[in-house]
Design an enzyme around this catalytic site. Structure first.
Site, PDB file in Angstrom:
ATOM      1  N   GLU A 164      52.246  36.768  32.236  1.00 12.11           N
ATOM      2  CA  GLU A 164      51.615  37.793  32.880  1.00 12.11           C
ATOM      3  C   GLU A 164      52.836  39.075  33.475  1.00 12.11           C
ATOM      4  O   GLU A 164      53.675  38.961  34.409  1.00 12.11           O
ATOM      5  CB  GLU A 164      50.274  37.892  33.772  1.00 12.11           C
ATOM      6  CG  GLU A 164      49.421  38.910  33.599  1.00 12.11           C
ATOM      7  CD  GLU A 164      49.155  39.023  35.012  1.00 12.11           C
ATOM      8  OE1 GLU A 164      48.081  38.145  34.988  1.00 12.11           O
ATOM      9  OE2 GLU A 164      48.391  40.026  35.278  1.00 12.11           O
TER      10      GLU A 164
ATOM     11  N   SER B 153      48.919  47.580  42.087  1.00 11.92           N
ATOM     12  CA  SER B 153      49.975  47.331  40.885  1.00 11.92           C
ATOM     13  C   SER B 153      49.215  48.156  39.217  1.00 11.92           C
ATOM     14  O   SER B 153      49.537  47.047  38.742  1.00 11.92           O
ATOM     15  CB  SER B 153      50.587  46.093  40.793  1.00 11.92           C
ATOM     16  OG  SER B 153      49.918  45.582  40.168  1.00 11.92           O
TER      17      SER B 153
ATOM     18  N   GLU C 109      45.808  39.247  48.430  1.00 16.63           N
ATOM     19  CA  GLU C 109      44.357  37.698  47.033  1.00 16.63           C
ATOM     20  C   GLU C 109      44.340  36.806  47.739  1.00 16.63           C
ATOM     21  O   GLU C 109      43.492  35.908  47.539  1.00 16.63           O
ATOM     22  CB  GLU C 109      44.985  38.852  45.831  1.00 16.63           C
ATOM     23  CG  GLU C 109      44.867  39.661  45.012  1.00 16.63           C
ATOM     24  CD  GLU C 109      45.192  40.059  43.663  1.00 16.63           C
ATOM     25  OE1 GLU C 109      45.699  38.601  43.448  1.00 16.63           O
ATOM     26  OE2 GLU C 109      45.495  40.535  42.722  1.00 16.63           O
TER      27      GLU C 109
ATOM     28  N   HIS D 221      39.913  40.041  38.532  1.00 11.79           N
ATOM     29  CA  HIS D 221      39.400  40.868  39.243  1.00 11.79           C
ATOM     30  C   HIS D 221      40.523  41.615  39.660  1.00 11.79           C
ATOM     31  O   HIS D 221      41.338  42.177  39.202  1.00 11.79           O
ATOM     32  CB  HIS D 221      39.536  39.708  40.744  1.00 11.79           C
ATOM     33  CG  HIS D 221      40.472  39.288  40.953  1.00 11.79           C
ATOM     34  ND1 HIS D 221      41.408  39.322  42.105  1.00 11.79           N
ATOM     35  CD2 HIS D 221      42.194  39.278  40.386  1.00 11.79           C
ATOM     36  CE1 HIS D 221      42.080  38.436  42.062  1.00 11.79           C
ATOM     37  NE2 HIS D 221      42.383  39.176  41.427  1.00 11.79           N
TER      38      HIS D 221
ATOM     39  N   SER E 132      43.289  43.870  42.767  1.00 12.68           N
ATOM     40  CA  SER E 132      43.691  43.677  44.318  1.00 12.68           C
ATOM     41  C   SER E 132      42.602  44.471  45.237  1.00 12.68           C
ATOM     42  O   SER E 132      42.463  43.237  46.648  1.00 12.68           O
ATOM     43  CB  SER E 132      45.268  43.470  44.268  1.00 12.68           C
ATOM     44  OG  SER E 132      45.019  45.238  44.117  1.00 12.68           O
TER      45      SER E 132
ATOM     46  N   ASP F 172      52.279  35.870  37.646  1.00 13.77           N
ATOM     47  CA  ASP F 172      52.169  37.859  37.089  1.00 13.77           C
ATOM     48  C   ASP F 172      53.249  38.751  37.703  1.00 13.77           C
ATOM     49  O   ASP F 172      53.232  38.553  39.090  1.00 13.77           O
ATOM     50  CB  ASP F 172      50.782  38.448  37.586  1.00 13.77           C
ATOM     51  CG  ASP F 172      50.639  39.077  37.547  1.00 13.77           C
ATOM     52  OD1 ASP F 172      51.368  39.721  36.008  1.00 13.77           O
ATOM     53  OD2 ASP F 172      49.627  40.251  37.678  1.00 13.77           O
TER      54      ASP F 172
ATOM     55  N   LYS G 111      40.183  43.900  32.820  1.00 17.41           N
ATOM     56  CA  LYS G 111      39.580  43.880  33.866  1.00 17.41           C
ATOM     57  C   LYS G 111      38.813  45.587  33.404  1.00 17.41           C
ATOM     58  O   LYS G 111      38.962  46.650  33.366  1.00 17.41           O
ATOM     59  CB  LYS G 111      41.591  44.980  34.739  1.00 17.41           C
ATOM     60  CG  LYS G 111      42.133  43.845  35.210  1.00 17.41           C
ATOM     61  CD  LYS G 111      43.573  44.879  35.766  1.00 17.41           C
ATOM     62  CE  LYS G 111      43.823  43.798  36.215  1.00 17.41           C
ATOM     63  NZ  LYS G 111      45.050  43.671  36.820  1.00 17.41           N
TER      64      LYS G 111
ATOM     65  N   HIS H  48      51.704  43.573  46.482  1.00 17.95           N
ATOM     66  CA  HIS H  48      50.270  42.977  47.000  1.00 17.95           C
ATOM     67  C   HIS H  48      51.149  42.314  48.645  1.00 17.95           C
ATOM     68  O   HIS H  48      49.862  41.691  49.478  1.00 17.95           O
ATOM     69  CB  HIS H  48      50.368  41.476  46.440  1.00 17.95           C
ATOM     70  CG  HIS H  48      48.631  42.301  44.945  1.00 17.95           C
ATOM     71  ND1 HIS H  48      48.762  41.997  44.117  1.00 17.95           N
ATOM     72  CD2 HIS H  48      48.860  43.476  44.913  1.00 17.95           C
ATOM     73  CE1 HIS H  48      47.615  42.023  43.105  1.00 17.95           C
ATOM     74  NE2 HIS H  48      48.467  43.272  43.486  1.00 17.95           N
TER      75      HIS H  48
ATOM     76  N   ASP I 253      48.743  42.791  31.097  1.00 16.06           N
ATOM     77  CA  ASP I 253      47.966  43.238  31.523  1.00 16.06           C
ATOM     78  C   ASP I 253      48.363  45.181  31.562  1.00 16.06           C
ATOM     79  O   ASP I 253      47.537  45.628  31.028  1.00 16.06           O
ATOM     80  CB  ASP I 253      48.019  43.160  33.351  1.00 16.06           C
ATOM     81  CG  ASP I 253      47.065  43.882  34.184  1.00 16.06           C
ATOM     82  OD1 ASP I 253      46.079  44.159  33.711  1.00 16.06           O
ATOM     83  OD2 ASP I 253      47.789  43.649  35.226  1.00 16.06           O
TER      84      ASP I 253
ATOM     85  N   GLU J 120      52.331  37.491  41.858  1.00 14.44           N
ATOM     86  CA  GLU J 120      51.341  36.425  41.787  1.00 14.44           C
ATOM     87  C   GLU J 120      51.716  34.936  41.451  1.00 14.44           C
ATOM     88  O   GLU J 120      52.424  35.022  40.489  1.00 14.44           O
ATOM     89  CB  GLU J 120      49.761  36.570  40.882  1.00 14.44           C
ATOM     90  CG  GLU J 120      48.910  38.743  41.851  1.00 14.44           C
ATOM     91  CD  GLU J 120      48.437  38.743  40.757  1.00 14.44           C
ATOM     92  OE1 GLU J 120      48.044  38.177  39.662  1.00 14.44           O
ATOM     93  OE2 GLU J 120      48.384  39.904  41.152  1.00 14.44           O
TER      94      GLU J 120
ATOM     95  N   LYS K  56      40.734  35.169  36.208  1.00 14.12           N
ATOM     96  CA  LYS K  56      41.857  35.232  37.551  1.00 14.12           C
ATOM     97  C   LYS K  56      40.894  35.846  38.518  1.00 14.12           C
ATOM     98  O   LYS K  56      40.531  37.403  38.224  1.00 14.12           O
ATOM     99  CB  LYS K  56      43.301  35.344  37.297  1.00 14.12           C
ATOM    100  CG  LYS K  56      43.463  36.945  37.513  1.00 14.12           C
ATOM    101  CD  LYS K  56      45.206  37.018  37.611  1.00 14.12           C
ATOM    102  CE  LYS K  56      45.389  38.276  37.831  1.00 14.12           C
ATOM    103  NZ  LYS K  56      46.382  38.754  37.836  1.00 14.12           N
TER     104      LYS K  56
HETATM  105  P1  PGA Z   1      46.579  45.095  40.557  1.00 13.17           P
HETATM  106  O1  PGA Z   1      46.708  43.435  40.439  1.00 13.17           O
HETATM  107  O2  PGA Z   1      44.673  44.788  41.074  1.00 13.17           O
HETATM  108  O3  PGA Z   1      46.448  46.153  41.941  1.00 13.17           O
HETATM  109  O4  PGA Z   1      46.645  46.247  39.613  1.00 13.17           O
HETATM  110  C1  PGA Z   1      46.102  42.611  39.901  1.00 13.17           C
HETATM  111  C2  PGA Z   1      47.149  41.556  38.582  1.00 13.17           C
HETATM  112  O5  PGA Z   1      48.278  42.936  38.352  1.00 13.17           O
HETATM  113  O6  PGA Z   1      46.946  41.368  38.036  1.00 13.17           O
HETATM  114 ZN    ZN Z   2      48.913  41.914  36.446  1.00  6.53          ZN
END
Ligand code: PGA
Ligand code: ZN
Length: 420
Positions: free
Chosen positions: A286, A43, A206, A366, A368, A242, A338, A156, A313, A165, A389
């Site tokens: 989130e 995502s 995840e 991290h 996904s 999230d 990230k 996910h 995010d 999440e 996370k």
């Molecule tokens: P992604 O998901 O790594 O698929 O972007 C993690 C998140 O959205 O926090």
């Molecule tokens: Zn996110």
């Protein structure tokens, strides 16, 4: 005299979703040899640095990363050979200039990050220091509280839940290892409860369970039940969500929750979150709104700033310009970090420093799509992020990070309990 870089070699390996990703080996003149593996999101935010994929449908359905690998071996490596390994900011600056684009579209953020992290690892190896100590020096001491994802939906999982999440957050645990223990016990308890109700305990990307449930609220209620049945209270273990709501945006100020085929306006969505935060023990929310819905972000921050952590995010994508916009527009009060959203370690560090200076909380994260690489565990401690996370307390690519943190905690605090 610091050791010099004498070999940079990239190759294609697999991530936890059976997709190819970039691995980079760096060798120094003193014989130190390290490697790192780049993660990958599903995502992804529109404003993330570009992850270069080959697009050749005959290999890995177009997801090959041979071009990024070639960019490292043919363009980046010759420029780094004979360079010192300790000037991380200089090395990263060179990578940024070699790429020359705003969003790392030319060489690929996956190429740049692999090199950036491996150079840092090599320097730590040269000094015979743990990575967190090399990066953070004497000020790396704070163990992060883990946000553990135990129920998956959205992009996910292939179930009927829209929120991506559902995480548990054992902020009352006396140490990191006890937080992991709480996570594991609640994870198992949740599995038992789901099984007893005839629900699936298959997992999402995840590692969280991905059952079909009557509503997203039902997912929260299952989790509260699991927390309490496992012997904890919701004062000790909170819930983090999230939503990844950029995935839901269908027009300006309009959302469409695909799993439930439900339309909502921004205002309805903000009201929904306010009601949820009032009703349940939610610590952190989130991406409750989409990455370009700044007006509603401002509105929700105004309403919930004192009640809940609001994490950007897709909104911030670990990018200092987007974060600055957040300060100006008083949007969110925390940022997800990230490293592959921005592409180099130096820029990641700069964003964390900037967030802290402006009173925003930081959550190391991290993706996904992950691997056995544990760099983010060290970075969370080195940069005193306070939170991490990194998925369920199950599946090796997630557990590798938790186990690395348990080992760091043992090094820093021995058998003493370390209150977060
Ligand atoms: P992604 O998901 O790594 O698929 O972007 C993690 C998140 O959205 O926090
Ligand atoms: Zn996110």
């Amino acid at each position: 005299m610091s050791a010099k870089i004498c070999c940079v070699k990239a190759y294609e390996v697999l991530d936890s979703r059976a997709n190819p990703t970039v691995a980079v080996k760096v060798v120094l003149s003193d014989g130190s040899e390290v490697f790192s593996i780049v993660p990958s999101g599903a995502s992804t935010g529109t404003f993330e640095a570009v992850e270069l994929r080959d697009g050749n449908k005959k290999r890995y359905g177009g997801k090959g990363v041979l071009q990024a690998v070639k960019n490292i071996n043919d363009i980046i490596a010759p420029r780094l050979i004979e360079q010192g390994c300790i000037d991380q900011f200089l090395v990263d600056d060179l990578l940024i200039k070699l790429d020359g684009t705003e969003n790392k579209a030319k060489l690929g953020a996956n190429a740049l990050l692999g090199v950036s992290l491996s150079v840092c690892r090599a320097a730590a190896e040269h000094y015979k220091m743990p990575l967190y100590r090399y990066v953070g020096g004497i000020s790396s001491y704070r163990m992060p509280v883990p946000m553990m994802n135990i129920l998956n939906g959205g992009a996910h999982a292939s179930n009927n839940i829209d929120i991506q999440e559902f995480m548990i957050y054992p902020l009352g645990a006396p140490s990191f290892k006890e937080a992991v223990r709480a996570g594991s016990e609640i994870y198992h308890t949740l599995a038992d409860i789901l099984k007893a109700d005839g629900k699936s305990t298959a997992v999402g990307d995840e590692g969280g369970f991905a059952p079909e449930l009557s509503s997203d609220e039902a997912a929260i209620e299952y989790i509260i039940n699991a927390i309490e049945k496992a012997g904890y209270s919701t004062n000790e273990v909170k819930i983090c969500l999230d939503a990844a709501a950029s995935e839901w945006q269908s027009g300006e100020g309009e959302y469409f929750l695909p799993k439930r085929a439900k339309k909502m306006t921004s205002k309805q969505l903000v009201d929904y979150w306010c009601a949820l935060v009032k009703k349940y023990p939610i610590f952190s929310l989130e991406d409750p709104l989409a990455e370009e819905d700044w007006i509603s972000w401002e509105g929700i921050t105004d309403k919930l700033n004192n009640d809940v952590q609001l994490v950007g995010d897709d909104l911030f994508v670990t990018n200092k310009n987007r974060l600055k916009e957040g300060f100006t527009k008083k949007s969110a009060n925390a940022i997800l970090i990230k490293p592959n959203q921005i592409g180099t370690l130096s820029e990641t560090i700069q964003v964390i420093v900037m967030a802290k200076q402006n009173g925003y909380k930081t959550v190391m994260s991290h993706r996904s799509g992950e691997s056995e690489d544990t760099t983010i565990a060290d970075l969370a401690v080195a940069l005193n992020c306070g939170q991490i996370k990194t998925g369920a307390p199950a599946r090796s690519e997630r557990v590798a990070k938790y186990n690395r943190l348990i080992s760091i905690e043992n090094e820093l605090y021995g058998s003493q309990f370390n209150k977060f």
